[in-house]
Design a protein around this motif. Structure first.
Motif, PDB file in Angstrom:
ATOM      1  N   LEU A 258     -32.507  65.957 -21.973  1.00  0.00           N
ATOM      2  CA  LEU A 258     -31.087  66.267 -22.196  1.00  0.00           C
ATOM      3  C   LEU A 258     -30.179  65.421 -21.313  1.00  0.00           C
ATOM      4  O   LEU A 258     -29.127  64.953 -21.757  1.00  0.00           O
ATOM      5  N   TRP A 259     -30.570  65.220 -20.075  1.00  0.00           N
ATOM      6  CA  TRP A 259     -29.777  64.420 -19.147  1.00  0.00           C
ATOM      7  C   TRP A 259     -29.631  63.000 -19.667  1.00  0.00           C
ATOM      8  O   TRP A 259     -28.537  62.433 -19.657  1.00  0.00           O
TER       9      TRP A 259
ATOM     10  N   VAL B  92     -27.801  63.529 -23.723  1.00  0.00           N
ATOM     11  CA  VAL B  92     -26.563  64.246 -24.007  1.00  0.00           C
ATOM     12  C   VAL B  92     -25.656  64.400 -22.780  1.00  0.00           C
ATOM     13  O   VAL B  92     -24.469  64.075 -22.837  1.00  0.00           O
ATOM     14  N   LEU B  93     -26.206  64.884 -21.688  1.00  0.00           N
ATOM     15  CA  LEU B  93     -25.386  65.264 -20.533  1.00  0.00           C
ATOM     16  C   LEU B  93     -24.764  64.071 -19.814  1.00  0.00           C
ATOM     17  O   LEU B  93     -23.576  64.106 -19.489  1.00  0.00           O
ATOM     18  N   ALA B  94     -25.555  63.036 -19.546  1.00  0.00           N
ATOM     19  CA  ALA B  94     -25.036  61.860 -18.842  1.00  0.00           C
ATOM     20  C   ALA B  94     -25.932  60.656 -19.098  1.00  0.00           C
ATOM     21  O   ALA B  94     -26.627  60.194 -18.198  1.00  0.00           O
ATOM     22  N   PRO B  95     -25.923  60.147 -20.332  1.00  0.00           N
ATOM     23  CA  PRO B  95     -26.779  58.978 -20.608  1.00  0.00           C
ATOM     24  C   PRO B  95     -26.333  57.775 -19.785  1.00  0.00           C
ATOM     25  O   PRO B  95     -25.146  57.606 -19.500  1.00  0.00           O
ATOM     26  N   SER B  96     -27.295  56.970 -19.421  1.00  0.00           N
ATOM     27  CA  SER B  96     -26.997  55.802 -18.590  1.00  0.00           C
ATOM     28  C   SER B  96     -26.274  54.740 -19.412  1.00  0.00           C
ATOM     29  O   SER B  96     -26.614  54.482 -20.564  1.00  0.00           O
TER      30      SER B  96
ATOM     31  N   VAL C 114     -38.940  59.982 -19.029  1.00  0.00           N
ATOM     32  CA  VAL C 114     -39.652  61.050 -19.730  1.00  0.00           C
ATOM     33  C   VAL C 114     -41.160  60.798 -19.760  1.00  0.00           C
ATOM     34  O   VAL C 114     -41.950  61.719 -19.527  1.00  0.00           O
ATOM     35  N   LEU C 115     -41.566  59.576 -20.036  1.00  0.00           N
ATOM     36  CA  LEU C 115     -42.988  59.268 -20.155  1.00  0.00           C
ATOM     37  C   LEU C 115     -43.814  59.664 -18.930  1.00  0.00           C
ATOM     38  O   LEU C 115     -44.894  60.253 -19.093  1.00  0.00           O
ATOM     39  N   PRO C 116     -43.352  59.412 -17.700  1.00  0.00           N
ATOM     40  CA  PRO C 116     -44.170  59.840 -16.552  1.00  0.00           C
ATOM     41  C   PRO C 116     -44.444  61.345 -16.522  1.00  0.00           C
ATOM     42  O   PRO C 116     -45.528  61.773 -16.127  1.00  0.00           O
TER      43      PRO C 116
ATOM     44  N   ARG D  28     -22.988  66.150  -9.193  1.00  0.00           N
ATOM     45  CA  ARG D  28     -24.087  66.631  -8.357  1.00  0.00           C
ATOM     46  C   ARG D  28     -24.833  67.810  -8.961  1.00  0.00           C
ATOM     47  O   ARG D  28     -25.950  68.102  -8.555  1.00  0.00           O
ATOM     48  N   TYR D  29     -24.266  68.497  -9.923  1.00  0.00           N
ATOM     49  CA  TYR D  29     -24.956  69.630 -10.537  1.00  0.00           C
ATOM     50  C   TYR D  29     -26.205  69.181 -11.285  1.00  0.00           C
ATOM     51  O   TYR D  29     -27.194  69.907 -11.344  1.00  0.00           O
ATOM     52  N   LEU D  30     -26.201  67.979 -11.853  1.00  0.00           N
ATOM     53  CA  LEU D  30     -27.380  67.491 -12.572  1.00  0.00           C
ATOM     54  C   LEU D  30     -28.568  67.258 -11.636  1.00  0.00           C
ATOM     55  O   LEU D  30     -29.654  67.805 -11.879  1.00  0.00           O
ATOM     56  N   PRO D  31     -28.401  66.500 -10.558  1.00  0.00           N
ATOM     57  CA  PRO D  31     -29.554  66.327  -9.673  1.00  0.00           C
ATOM     58  C   PRO D  31     -29.941  67.602  -8.928  1.00  0.00           C
ATOM     59  O   PRO D  31     -31.104  67.762  -8.556  1.00  0.00           O
ATOM     60  N   LEU D  32     -29.008  68.513  -8.722  1.00  0.00           N
ATOM     61  CA  LEU D  32     -29.375  69.780  -8.091  1.00  0.00           C
ATOM     62  C   LEU D  32     -30.320  70.581  -8.983  1.00  0.00           C
ATOM     63  O   LEU D  32     -31.279  71.186  -8.496  1.00  0.00           O
ATOM     64  N   ILE D  33     -30.058  70.576 -10.281  1.00  0.00           N
ATOM     65  CA  ILE D  33     -30.965  71.242 -11.222  1.00  0.00           C
ATOM     66  C   ILE D  33     -32.316  70.537 -11.216  1.00  0.00           C
ATOM     67  O   ILE D  33     -33.374  71.178 -11.193  1.00  0.00           O
TER      68      ILE D  33
END
Length: 136
Positions: A27-28, A31-35, A48-50, A91-96
């Motif tokens: 999702l990150w 949807v949430l914050a694609p690079s 995802v693969l790892p 910061r909420y994304l990496p905190l999750i």
């Protein structure tokens, strides 16, 4: 607070954190914050693969797979801390990510330990008879 000393609790903890971590990373990256710097297929390969490599062994309950999956989880732990530092406004994304990664790491570590003991697996102890002597 006394922690459980049986493998069942830690297996559940691993599954409750590892499977949502996979979903969250997808999702990150979508949807949430694609690079904006890497393409979506490359993001899937890198992020995802790892997580999918040890998935079969984790679902089967293999303690050895749980142990080496921690090396992969450390990549996500480092990614979370780096992202907190570099993208403070999100910061909420990496905190999750850190929460899920830490839970999966603790669960996988203790599951490997206790399940390995239940199965009689473990490291062989070194002989202490000639400790400290140089061979002839």
């Amino acid at each position: 607070m006394k922690l459980p000393t049986h493998s069942g609790f830690y297996r559940k903890l691993t599954l409750v954190c590892y499977l949502p971590l996979i979903l969250f990373v997808v999702l990150w990256q979508t949807v949430l914050a694609p690079s904006e710097f890497i393409s979506l297929p490359l993001a899937f390969v890198l992020f995802v693969l790892p997580l999918l490599l040890p998935l079969y062994g984790i679902l089967k309950g293999n303690p050895y797979t749980h142990a080496w999956a921690n090396f992969i989880l450390m990549l996500y732990f480092l990614h979370g801390f780096t992202t907190i530092y570099t993208l403070w406004e999100r910061r909420y994304l990496p905190l999750i990510e850190l929460l899920l990664t830490t839970g999966a790491f603790i669960g996988a570590t203790y599951y490997a330990r206790y399940k390995g003991r239940e199965l009689g697996l473990g490291l062989k102890k070194k002989q202490v008879g000639n400790a400290g002597k140089m061979p002839d």
